[in-house]
Design a protein around this motif. Structure first.
Motif, PDB file in Angstrom:
ATOM      1  N   ASN A 193       0.825  -1.212   0.000  1.00  0.00           N
ATOM      2  CA  ASN A 193       0.000   0.000   0.000  1.00  0.00           C
ATOM      3  C   ASN A 193       0.860   1.263   0.000  1.00  0.00           C
ATOM      4  OD1 ASN A 193      -2.792  -1.229   0.355  1.00  0.00           O
ATOM      5  ND2 ASN A 193      -1.686  -2.157   2.071  1.00  0.00           N
ATOM      6  N   GLY A 198      -1.364  -0.589   5.603  1.00  0.00           N
ATOM      7  CA  GLY A 198      -2.552  -1.399   5.360  1.00  0.00           C
ATOM      8  C   GLY A 198      -2.544  -2.718   6.112  1.00  0.00           C
ATOM      9  N   GLU A 200      -2.260  -5.640   4.792  1.00  0.00           N
ATOM     10  CA  GLU A 200      -1.216  -6.521   4.244  1.00  0.00           C
ATOM     11  C   GLU A 200       0.125  -6.298   4.938  1.00  0.00           C
ATOM     12  OE1 GLU A 200      -4.446  -6.106   1.279  1.00  0.00           O
ATOM     13  OE2 GLU A 200      -3.231  -4.668   2.412  1.00  0.00           O
ATOM     14  N   GLU A 201       0.426  -5.036   5.205  1.00  0.00           N
ATOM     15  CA  GLU A 201       1.693  -4.746   5.896  1.00  0.00           C
ATOM     16  C   GLU A 201       1.682  -5.309   7.313  1.00  0.00           C
ATOM     17  OE1 GLU A 201       1.636  -2.440   2.393  1.00  0.00           O
ATOM     18  OE2 GLU A 201       0.145  -2.387   3.994  1.00  0.00           O
TER      19      GLU A 201
END
Length: 338
Positions: A193, A198, A200-201
């Motif tokens: 992102n 985000g 995902e991180e």
């Protein structure tokens, strides 16, 4: 260490493209034959057609088997006997298939130990090779790896998993250490992102980095791509792992020279190719720049030598007499605020 010359397989690529032009130009200099033993995997008839159309004087010796490879000359191994219609600059299924046959034969010979390295001229089948390993774009001072190299954007996101990030980062780390002989590589991992904040991180990329660090690898991130490349932070790292194609490719092309190459890491054999895969635009015009292809040959040779030197002392390792003290100084320096 074995002192025999390194055998480099040169696949001819799409037969309506620029493969033969790149090969003939790259090996027009006699000193290239002192560095390695080149073997073109292709077709004598197609090669002769290209050489005549381009007006290139490079000579080659036709062989029917890898058993006939000889040092000091440009070998051409016949991969198929059927006629192939050559239409320079025109993409056809026949031309693509001919490139695939050459690649298949080269891989077969490599598996049997007859070839030491692969250098691939442009053809669609190269994407199959890329999927088996890790695509790393390389220039003199920049190395960018792609978590997914040829996926649509909607599919790229689904490929960002902890397992995949760990695997690809380790392949990049091994390339830097074993193939390029960088003793303690620093690898940067980019965020998915824009602001690196985000889900995902938090749930995928950071846990993957933590796992890699626990294994003793110098891996840092995740970094927001815009700030990372815009502030020259990339200069502090030996390798960079991008989450998707454009995130890595666009800055790499903007920051690198025209003689950059692609290396496919994670394969049992050194595999390189020129970065520019525009196969048909300049075909038959004699204007294609062979320097990227030549650099790909150089890199394949270097990787072969580096692997031999790296692996030799590991064959009979001495027992460890002490435990190294871990230094977290670099980790603190490149830490990303959470």
């Amino acid at each position: 260490m074995d002192d025999k010359k390194i055998r480099v397989a040169l696949t001819h690529g799409d037969t309506n493209g620029i493969g033969y032009e790149l090969i003939f130009k790259a090996f027009s200099a006699p000193e290239m034959l002192e560095l390695c033993t080149p073997v073109i995997y292709g077709s004598p008839k197609v090669a002769a057609y290209h050489r005549k159309a381009l007006g290139i004087e490079t000579t080659f010796s036709i062989i029917s088997s890898a058993d006939d490879i000889r040092d000091g000359r440009l070998n051409l191994l016949t991969c198929f006997d059927e006629e192939v219609k050559v239409e320079l600059g025109v993409p056809t299924e026949e031309a693509t298939a001919a490139g695939g046959k050459a690649l298949k034969k080269a891989i077969e010979d490599q598996k049997e130990g007859r070839i030491d390295a692969l250098v691939l001229a442009p053809v669609a089948q190269n994407n199959e090779v890329k999927r088996q390993g890790l695509v790393v774009m390389m220039s003199e001072n920049l190395r960018v790896a792609l978590l997914s190299s040829d996926s649509a954007m909607k599919d790229s996101v689904s490929k960002v998993t902890k397992e995949r990030v760990c695997k690809k980062a380790e392949q990049l780390f091994d390339l830097l250490k074993r193939d390029l002989r960088i003793s303690n590589p620093r690898v940067a991992v980019l965020a998915l992102n824009p602001n690196a904040d985000g889900v995902e991180e938090a749930e995928i990329i950071r846990p993957a980095i933590d796992e890699l660090v626990a294994k003793g690898k110098q891996v840092f991130g995740p970094y927001a791509a815009g700030n990372f490349f815009g502030s020259d932070n990339y200069l502090a790292f030996d390798g960079i792992l991008a989450m998707y194609h454009d995130q890595g490719t666009i800055p790499f092309r903007a920051l690198s020279s025209s003689d950059s190459i692609v290396c496919v890491a994670g394969l049992p054999v050194p595999c390189t190719m020129p970065l520019d895969t525009t196969c048909h635009t300049n075909a038959g015009k004699g204007v294609s720049d062979e320097n990227s292809f030549r650099q790909a040959v150089y890199m394949a040779i270097d990787i072969c030598r580096n692997r031999r030197n790296y692996d030799a002392p590991l064959a009979n390792p001495l027992p460890k007499l002490f435990h190294e003290r871990r230094d977290d100084g670099e980790k603190v320096r490149f830490a990303v605020p959470k």
